[in-house]
Scaffold this motif. Structure first.
Motif: not given
Length: 342
Positions: A136-150
């Motif tokens: 909760p509270g995180m920007p909704s567009d913080f990540v949009s791909t699996y690749e960004e997890l790294a």
């Protein structure tokens, strides 16, 4: 403890004793080895029996144990159908030579080609999406791909299961298919560096930890969240409140899709009944049961979803053939080992 009906108890006892029951004595049965452990599946088996007169005898167990058992029993196995909850386990059954090809116009018409083994050795019955959850509270567009997890921006905020988890292994197998092994080694190293804690527990544990503030984002199969959302327990529903759901890679290949699936056992004594059973599991009624009872997405288009699944909205799924997830399992495990993912 789960108690078996007298018929199923007798079947289990015969299996335990290694006694083979001839096909002539089993014309009105289908013998099922399954690693699905949902009580709601019993409803499907009962309905199949009521509709067809064919009794469903069930042996439940872990997929690897059931595959080893099928291999050990060989041509004397009483089993007709094998069900597993991941493409990786189904592929292992293929590798062990315990399944036989099936040609069914019904299954081919109802199940998309990417959700069935190309040679007809197994067929997907339900879809499972590996999603990203934001606190909760995180920007909704913080990540949009699996690749960004790294990426560095995650900065120790990621909650995810261990490398021994087959769902994570299948996700990596899909990434290797798209990016190649060396690129995914680097990705996995980034993921390890971004972990909020050493991997522990199952998918539900990652979700609970996220809600408790132990991380900023988590990876889990969608139905674990759906179960919490639909739970009769207020404490469970509270865990799910405010968590943001991301179906990754919507501008590209789509969210990672895994399956629960089934195949006909090699040497099945009741082969016709086995095929009929698989075809039944793709009917609208059976597919709706998967969707409503366990919040899995149906493989057949147009089937009604559970109210919880409807809240996820429209999204795109990856169309890679699910067989690739199993075929790439060894490479995925090797990549995780090289990256220090424990």
């Amino acid at each position: 403890m789960k108690f078996l009906s007298p018929v199923r108890f007798a079947f289990a006892l015969l299996c335990l004793l290694g006694i083979f029951v001839p096909a002539s004595a089993q014309e009105s049965v289908v013998n099922l080895y399954t690693s699905r452990h949902y009580d709601t599946d019993e409803v499907l088996y009962k309905q199949f029996t009521e509709d067809t007169g064919i009794a469903v005898n069930v042996i439940e167990g872990k997929a690897d144990e059931l595959i080893a058992r099928l291999k050990r029993e060989g041509e004397l196995s009483p089993a007709d159908v094998f069900i597993a909850v991941d493409a990786g386990r189904l592929h292992k059954a293929v590798e062990q030579g315990v399944l036989q090809p099936v040609e069914s116009s019904v299954l081919s018409e109802r199940i998309p080609a990417n959700l069935r083994q190309p040679e007809g050795l197994w067929f997907g019955l339900s879809k499972r999406f590996r999603i990203i959850l934001l606190a909760p509270g995180m920007p909704s567009d913080f990540v949009s791909t699996y690749e960004e997890l790294a990426e560095d921006k995650i900065d120790g905020g990621l909650l995810i299961r261990s490398s021994s988890n087959i769902y994570n292994q299948s996700l990596l197998a899909s990434l290797i298919e798209y990016h190649g092994e060396e690129a995914v080694v680097q990705w996995a190293q980034g993921v390890v560096g971004n972990m909020a804690r050493a991997p522990q527990g199952g998918d539900t544990d990652q979700i609970r930890a996220l809600a408790a503030g132990e991380g900023e984002l988590a990876v889990a199969n969608h139905y674990y969240l759906a179960r919490l959302m639909a739970s009769s327990k207020k404490t469970d529903r509270k865990v799910a409140e405010g968590l943001q759901v991301v179906f990754p890679n919507q501008d590209g290949r789509g969210a990672h899709v895994n399956i629960s699936g089934a195949g006909v056992v090699k040497g099945a004594p009741n082969r016709d009944n086995a095929v009929r059973f698989l075809e039944y599991l793709t009917t609208a009624n059976a597919q709706k049961q998967f969707a409503v009872a366990n919040h899995e997405f149906p493989v057949v288009e147009g089937v009604e979803l559970s109210e919880v699944l409807k809240t996820f909205g429209d999204f795109k799924g990856d169309e890679i053939n699910a067989a690739k997830l199993g075929e790439g399992n060894r490479d995925a495990v090797k990549v995780m080992d090289r990256a220090g993912w424990r």
